[in-house]
Each structure stands twice: as C-alpha cells, then as structure tokens.
Motif scaffolding. Sequence first.
Motif, mmCIF file in Angstrom:
data_model
loop_
_atom_site.group_PDB
_atom_site.id
_atom_site.type_symbol
_atom_site.label_atom_id
_atom_site.label_comp_id
_atom_site.label_asym_id
_atom_site.label_seq_id
_atom_site.Cartn_x
_atom_site.Cartn_y
_atom_site.Cartn_z
ATOM 1 N N LEU A 41 0.832 -1.193 0.000
ATOM 2 C CA LEU A 41 0.000 0.000 0.000
ATOM 3 C C LEU A 41 0.871 1.249 0.000
ATOM 4 O O LEU A 41 1.980 1.253 0.520
ATOM 5 C CB LEU A 41 -0.913 0.010 1.223
ATOM 6 C CG LEU A 41 -1.940 -1.116 1.304
ATOM 7 C CD1 LEU A 41 -2.769 -0.982 2.576
ATOM 8 C CD2 LEU A 41 -2.845 -1.146 0.085
ATOM 9 N N LYS A 94 -12.053 1.703 -1.333
ATOM 10 C CA LYS A 94 -11.326 1.290 -2.544
ATOM 11 C C LYS A 94 -11.420 2.341 -3.650
ATOM 12 O O LYS A 94 -10.421 2.661 -4.297
ATOM 13 C CB LYS A 94 -11.852 -0.057 -3.035
ATOM 14 C CG LYS A 94 -11.484 -1.200 -2.113
ATOM 15 C CD LYS A 94 -12.114 -2.503 -2.567
ATOM 16 C CE LYS A 94 -11.786 -3.600 -1.596
ATOM 17 N NZ LYS A 94 -12.944 -4.184 -0.962
ATOM 18 N N SER A 97 -9.559 5.691 -2.817
ATOM 19 C CA SER A 97 -8.120 5.441 -2.940
ATOM 20 C C SER A 97 -7.710 5.363 -4.408
ATOM 21 O O SER A 97 -6.702 5.941 -4.820
ATOM 22 C CB SER A 97 -7.735 4.145 -2.216
ATOM 23 O OG SER A 97 -7.922 4.275 -0.822
ATOM 24 N N ARG A 98 -8.506 4.662 -5.221
ATOM 25 C CA ARG A 98 -8.197 4.541 -6.651
ATOM 26 C C ARG A 98 -8.227 5.910 -7.320
ATOM 27 O O ARG A 98 -7.316 6.292 -8.054
ATOM 28 C CB ARG A 98 -9.189 3.600 -7.335
ATOM 29 C CG ARG A 98 -8.873 3.354 -8.815
ATOM 30 C CD ARG A 98 -10.064 2.828 -9.582
ATOM 31 N NE ARG A 98 -11.240 3.669 -9.493
ATOM 32 C CZ ARG A 98 -11.396 4.854 -10.110
ATOM 33 N NH1 ARG A 98 -10.444 5.350 -10.855
ATOM 34 N NH2 ARG A 98 -12.519 5.543 -9.972
ATOM 35 N N ASP A 103 -3.415 5.245 -1.188
ATOM 36 C CA ASP A 103 -4.303 4.511 -0.293
ATOM 37 C C ASP A 103 -4.716 5.378 0.892
ATOM 38 O O ASP A 103 -3.878 5.974 1.567
ATOM 39 C CB ASP A 103 -3.609 3.230 0.183
ATOM 40 C CG ASP A 103 -3.344 2.300 -0.990
ATOM 41 O OD1 ASP A 103 -4.331 1.852 -1.610
ATOM 42 O OD2 ASP A 103 -2.166 2.043 -1.297
#
Length: 188
Positions: A41, A94, A97-98, A103
Amino acid sequence: MIRTATLLLAATVMLTACGGNQIEPSYYLLRPAAGVESRQLVPSDDFALGKITIAPYLDQPGLLLKTGDGEIRPARHHLWAEPMYEGVHSFLVKEISRAKGEDILPAHLKRNAVAVEVRVDELHGTSDGEAVLTAYWWLRRNGDILAAYQFSETKALGGEGYQALVIAERALLVQLAQRIADSMTLPD
C-alpha cells in the motif's frame, strides 16, 4: 369411499408439491469493477478516512425501491450479500483510494491527517427506472471542519430488474468517490 379418499390424498399431494416451490433469492455485492491485486500500500501522507455512516433505513438485507412519496419497499428475493454499511464502506475506501492515486487509511492510523467523513442518506431505486444517491461529506482536522459538500445524483437503469439497479448504484458510488477524491486538497 376408498376412491374419494384416494382422490383427496392425490389432490393434497399435488397442492403440497405446488406450494413447496420456493423462489431462490439472488444476492448482490457492492464491489468496484476493478479487481484488487496483491501489492504494498502507498498510504496518503495528508488524508485519512474517518467515519462513514448510512441512513438507518438502508442497512437492511433487501434492495430498496421507492414506490411513492416517502414509501420504500425492500425486495424479498433480491438481497445484499453483506450488511449494507459494510458494502458501502468497503466500496468507498477502494474507490476513493483509486481515484486519489494513493491509499486512504483509517483516521485512527493517521492522527494528524485530514479526515474525510461521509454520510449516505439515500441509495435506492425508483419506480420510474432510476437509481438515486444522496450523500454528504466533510473534511475535518483536529475537530475543525475545513470544507463540506453535498452529492445528489440519479442514474437511469441500463435495463430491467435488480441487477440493473445494482449496476446503476455502483456507478453512482464511483461518481461520489471521484467527487470526494477531487475535494481532498489541503487548504492554503
């Protein structure tokens, strides 16, 4: 008399067999389209994910359809595979973060970071073939709110049925995550 009893028994067996057919439920997950890969991460230095809450009416097994003014009906055979809160939380972690390219860890792991807190007030279908998402989020540091935002969008279903509703709800959550990521800037 034996003939009548035999006919009654046969009719009872047939009615019981017909009444015993149960509809198998369909289960749905809120998961991003992109798969998760094994990797190290890359935590954000500046931002963390604080509390995510959802309106209490959403946290139930059945997918929801608004059928009238303030009337919501849960589906009986089209169900979330996990508690709605867990699905929304996992999805947003998710997707934010993307979209952010780093992250976003939980706020309790990044005490000096700007915490992003989210509240989802509506996430359901409508009787006229749309999905609805209404949410709010704010950026908080040391108890102070730095900025606050509102998201309220609809998306037409791409087909009929609950699968189309789930796809539209996912698309709206992706839009929300992108808007949240775009708002994650440090004040000057």
